[in-house]
Design an enzyme around this catalytic site. Structure first.
Site, PDB file in Angstrom:
ATOM      1  N   ASN A  92      -6.180  -2.767   2.078  1.00 55.03           N
ATOM      2  CA  ASN A  92      -6.169  -4.219   2.254  1.00 55.03           C
ATOM      3  C   ASN A  92      -7.601  -4.706   2.370  1.00 55.03           C
ATOM      4  OD1 ASN A  92      -3.396  -4.525   2.252  1.00 55.03           O
ATOM      5  ND2 ASN A  92      -3.208  -4.533   4.467  1.00 55.03           N
ATOM      6  N   ARG A 108       0.828  -1.218   0.000  1.00 50.44           N
ATOM      7  CA  ARG A 108       0.000   0.000   0.000  1.00 50.44           C
ATOM      8  C   ARG A 108       0.857   1.260   0.000  1.00 50.44           C
ATOM      9  NH1 ARG A 108      -3.651  -0.692   4.944  1.00 50.44           N
ATOM     10  NH2 ARG A 108      -1.744  -1.695   5.621  1.00 50.44           N
TER      11      ARG A 108
END
Length: 93
Positions: free
Chosen positions: A41, A23
């Protein structure tokens, strides 16, 4: 350099994409390409992202996402074209 029209894509990334700084890498890379959107996520171990911006930049980002950060192992990316929402900035959710 041609920017192309604004486009948007929704992505689901499969493989070893959680716990490998995916990320953070996505946020940095997307911002460097001038893209808007978000990344997060998912409970099933995948990563979900939305990219919005110049079509050439979106294509470059998706190509880079197949590799991702060093410890990631991306098996496949599901993607679908969506309508741009006019997002500004790129964030981790």
């Amino acid at each position: 350099m041609t920017q192309g029209p604004t486009t948007a894509r929704h992505l689901i990334l499969h493989g070893r994409v959680q716990g490998v700084f995916y990320r953070d890498w996505t946020v940095d890379t997307a911002r460097s390409l001038g893209l808007a959107g978000w990344v997060r996520n998912r409970p099933d171990g995948t990563v979900e992202a939305q990219l919005e911006g110049a079509s050439d930049a979106v294509e470059r980002m998706i190509a880079a996402m197949h590799d991702g950060p060093p410890r990631a192992d991306v098996e496949r990316i599901e993607q679908r074209q969506i309508e741009p929402e006019g997002l500004s900035g790129f964030e981790r959710r």
